[in-house]
Design a protein around this motif. Structure first.
Motif, PDB file in Angstrom:
ATOM      1  N   ASP A 151      40.359  34.696  32.205  1.00 43.47           N
ATOM      2  CA  ASP A 151      40.915  36.038  32.019  1.00 43.47           C
ATOM      3  C   ASP A 151      39.802  37.076  32.014  1.00 43.47           C
ATOM      4  O   ASP A 151      39.934  38.161  32.607  1.00 43.47           O
ATOM      5  N   ILE A 152      38.716  36.749  31.343  1.00 42.69           N
ATOM      6  CA  ILE A 152      37.565  37.657  31.280  1.00 42.69           C
ATOM      7  C   ILE A 152      36.921  37.791  32.659  1.00 42.69           C
ATOM      8  O   ILE A 152      36.538  38.890  33.083  1.00 42.69           O
ATOM      9  N   ALA A 153      36.823  36.677  33.390  1.00 41.76           N
ATOM     10  CA  ALA A 153      36.167  36.669  34.705  1.00 41.76           C
ATOM     11  C   ALA A 153      36.885  37.559  35.714  1.00 41.76           C
ATOM     12  O   ALA A 153      36.243  38.168  36.580  1.00 41.76           O
ATOM     13  N   VAL A 154      38.213  37.637  35.616  1.00 41.17           N
ATOM     14  CA  VAL A 154      38.980  38.416  36.602  1.00 41.17           C
ATOM     15  C   VAL A 154      39.450  39.751  36.026  1.00 41.17           C
ATOM     16  O   VAL A 154      40.317  40.411  36.597  1.00 41.17           O
ATOM     17  N   ASP A 155      38.869  40.139  34.906  1.00 38.58           N
ATOM     18  CA  ASP A 155      39.281  41.376  34.247  1.00 38.58           C
ATOM     19  C   ASP A 155      39.052  42.610  35.125  1.00 38.58           C
ATOM     20  O   ASP A 155      39.682  43.652  34.919  1.00 38.58           O
ATOM     21  N   CYS A 156      38.148  42.485  36.103  1.00 41.48           N
ATOM     22  CA  CYS A 156      37.854  43.613  36.995  1.00 41.48           C
ATOM     23  C   CYS A 156      38.861  43.710  38.147  1.00 41.48           C
ATOM     24  O   CYS A 156      38.804  44.647  38.955  1.00 41.48           O
ATOM     25  N   LEU A 157      39.790  42.758  38.231  1.00 40.33           N
ATOM     26  CA  LEU A 157      40.786  42.741  39.301  1.00 40.33           C
ATOM     27  C   LEU A 157      42.164  43.111  38.756  1.00 40.33           C
ATOM     28  O   LEU A 157      42.443  42.908  37.572  1.00 40.33           O
ATOM     29  N   THR A 158      43.019  43.614  39.637  1.00 39.25           N
ATOM     30  CA  THR A 158      44.415  43.800  39.268  1.00 39.25           C
ATOM     31  C   THR A 158      45.116  42.443  39.384  1.00 39.25           C
ATOM     32  O   THR A 158      44.569  41.500  39.962  1.00 39.25           O
ATOM     33  N   LYS A 159      46.331  42.336  38.862  1.00 37.73           N
ATOM     34  CA  LYS A 159      47.074  41.080  38.970  1.00 37.73           C
ATOM     35  C   LYS A 159      47.303  40.717  40.431  1.00 37.73           C
ATOM     36  O   LYS A 159      47.200  39.550  40.834  1.00 37.73           O
ATOM     37  N   SER A 160      47.604  41.723  41.232  1.00 37.85           N
ATOM     38  CA  SER A 160      47.836  41.502  42.661  1.00 37.85           C
ATOM     39  C   SER A 160      46.571  41.018  43.357  1.00 37.85           C
ATOM     40  O   SER A 160      46.617  40.098  44.178  1.00 37.85           O
ATOM     41  N   GLU A 161      45.435  41.644  43.018  1.00 37.36           N
ATOM     42  CA  GLU A 161      44.157  41.248  43.621  1.00 37.36           C
ATOM     43  C   GLU A 161      43.789  39.829  43.213  1.00 37.36           C
ATOM     44  O   GLU A 161      43.294  39.043  44.035  1.00 37.36           O
ATOM     45  N   CYS A 162      44.032  39.485  41.952  1.00 33.33           N
ATOM     46  CA  CYS A 162      43.718  38.136  41.455  1.00 33.33           C
ATOM     47  C   CYS A 162      44.556  37.094  42.181  1.00 33.33           C
ATOM     48  O   CYS A 162      44.043  36.059  42.610  1.00 33.33           O
ATOM     49  N   LYS A 163      45.850  37.365  42.319  1.00 34.42           N
ATOM     50  CA  LYS A 163      46.740  36.446  43.013  1.00 34.42           C
ATOM     51  C   LYS A 163      46.305  36.262  44.459  1.00 34.42           C
ATOM     52  O   LYS A 163      46.256  35.131  44.985  1.00 34.42           O
ATOM     53  N   GLN A 164      45.965  37.365  45.129  1.00 39.13           N
ATOM     54  CA  GLN A 164      45.532  37.301  46.527  1.00 39.13           C
ATOM     55  C   GLN A 164      44.208  36.551  46.654  1.00 39.13           C
ATOM     56  O   GLN A 164      44.018  35.755  47.570  1.00 39.13           O
ATOM     57  N   PHE A 165      43.298  36.807  45.710  1.00 37.95           N
ATOM     58  CA  PHE A 165      42.001  36.127  45.726  1.00 37.95           C
ATOM     59  C   PHE A 165      42.174  34.613  45.602  1.00 37.95           C
ATOM     60  O   PHE A 165      41.544  33.839  46.323  1.00 37.95           O
ATOM     61  N   LEU A 166      43.028  34.173  44.692  1.00 37.32           N
ATOM     62  CA  LEU A 166      43.270  32.739  44.504  1.00 37.32           C
ATOM     63  C   LEU A 166      43.910  32.110  45.734  1.00 37.32           C
ATOM     64  O   LEU A 166      43.605  30.964  46.096  1.00 37.32           O
ATOM     65  N   GLN A 167      44.792  32.858  46.397  1.00 37.61           N
ATOM     66  CA  GLN A 167      45.418  32.357  47.623  1.00 37.61           C
ATOM     67  C   GLN A 167      44.385  32.205  48.731  1.00 37.61           C
ATOM     68  O   GLN A 167      44.373  31.195  49.449  1.00 37.61           O
ATOM     69  N   ILE A 168      43.509  33.187  48.857  1.00 39.50           N
ATOM     70  CA  ILE A 168      42.457  33.137  49.877  1.00 39.50           C
ATOM     71  C   ILE A 168      41.472  32.005  49.572  1.00 39.50           C
ATOM     72  O   ILE A 168      41.043  31.271  50.465  1.00 39.50           O
ATOM     73  N   LEU A 169      41.133  31.859  48.285  1.00 42.57           N
ATOM     74  CA  LEU A 169      40.201  30.802  47.884  1.00 42.57           C
ATOM     75  C   LEU A 169      40.770  29.422  48.204  1.00 42.57           C
ATOM     76  O   LEU A 169      40.055  28.533  48.678  1.00 42.57           O
ATOM     77  N   LYS A 170      42.067  29.244  47.956  1.00 47.03           N
ATOM     78  CA  LYS A 170      42.723  27.968  48.280  1.00 47.03           C
ATOM     79  C   LYS A 170      42.693  27.723  49.783  1.00 47.03           C
ATOM     80  O   LYS A 170      42.430  26.596  50.249  1.00 47.03           O
ATOM     81  N   LYS A 171      42.948  28.755  50.555  1.00 45.14           N
ATOM     82  CA  LYS A 171      42.951  28.637  52.016  1.00 45.14           C
ATOM     83  C   LYS A 171      41.571  28.245  52.530  1.00 45.14           C
ATOM     84  O   LYS A 171      41.428  27.359  53.386  1.00 45.14           O
ATOM     85  N   LEU A 172      40.533  28.868  51.982  1.00 44.37           N
ATOM     86  CA  LEU A 172      39.159  28.545  52.369  1.00 44.37           C
ATOM     87  C   LEU A 172      38.778  27.125  51.945  1.00 44.37           C
ATOM     88  O   LEU A 172      38.119  26.398  52.687  1.00 44.37           O
TER      89      LEU A 172
END
Length: 200
Positions: free
Chosen positions: A167-188
């Protein structure tokens, strides 16, 4: 006499094969197609989606590695201080709790961990009564890991703590950005794993 001729013919064919192989190797070296870079060339792209690179710090792989290293340092400190376990210990315990029974080889593959290092961590977890090991029901030669009641309770506590750290690590992201980041990370990750498996 006939036997001697056969032996000479076999020897000649063997030498001929060696000669052809040598010519092929020389040709590969001349054209820069050694065994070490054949697979590398396979993934060279004339058009790239990656931004321009002027130094190593511009590479996606470097940025991901640096982000991982920072989190490893922070996580390693707190897990040792609070739970007296290493990050590897926690990952093994967490994977076992989520997938028990889980094969030793599966944990090794998932974490891409050295067998000796994995064995040492498992020994620590077994010694503290957090997990148990035994023959696999599917393959008697394989070893399965399971969490104990104490290990299950600890893994729940550590998972809650890990969630708070994330939670602290992604505090600089919005919920939407966090969700998108995790999706991209999984794809990579899936893409990189596919490439890795093609080498095996």
């Amino acid at each position: 006499m006939i036997s001697r001729i056969k032996n000479l013919i076999q020897a000649f064919l063997f030498l001929l094969k060696l000669f052809v192989d040598l010519i092929n190797i020389i040709s590969s070296v001349i054209h820069g197609e050694t065994m070490q870079n054949v697979s590398y060339k396979k993934y060279l792209k004339s058009n790239s989606n990656h931004p321009a690179v002027s130094s190593i710090t511009d590479l996606l792989s470097f940025k991901v590695a640096r982000f991982s290293a920072i989190n490893q340092s922070l996580g390693g400190y707190w897990f040792k201080k609070i739970f007296n376990l290493s990050l590897n210990d926690w990952r093994i315990l967490g994977l076992t709790a989520a997938n028990q029974p889980i094969a030793f080889q599966m944990i090794q593959k998932t974490l891409d961990m050295d067998k000796g290092q994995l064995s040492r961590s498992v020994k620590v977890l077994v010694g503290r009564g957090y997990i148990s090991t035994g023959p696999s029901a599917l393959d008697g030669r394989a070893i399965d890991l399971r969490v104990t009641k104490v290990g299950k309770k600890l893994s729940i506590e550590m998972l809650k703590f890990s969630k708070s750290r994330n939670d602290i690590a992604v505090d600089c992201l919005t919920k939407s950005e966090c969700k998108q980041f995790l999706q991209i990370l999984k794809k990579l990750t899936d893409h990189s794993n596919h490439i890795l498996e093609s080498y095996e």
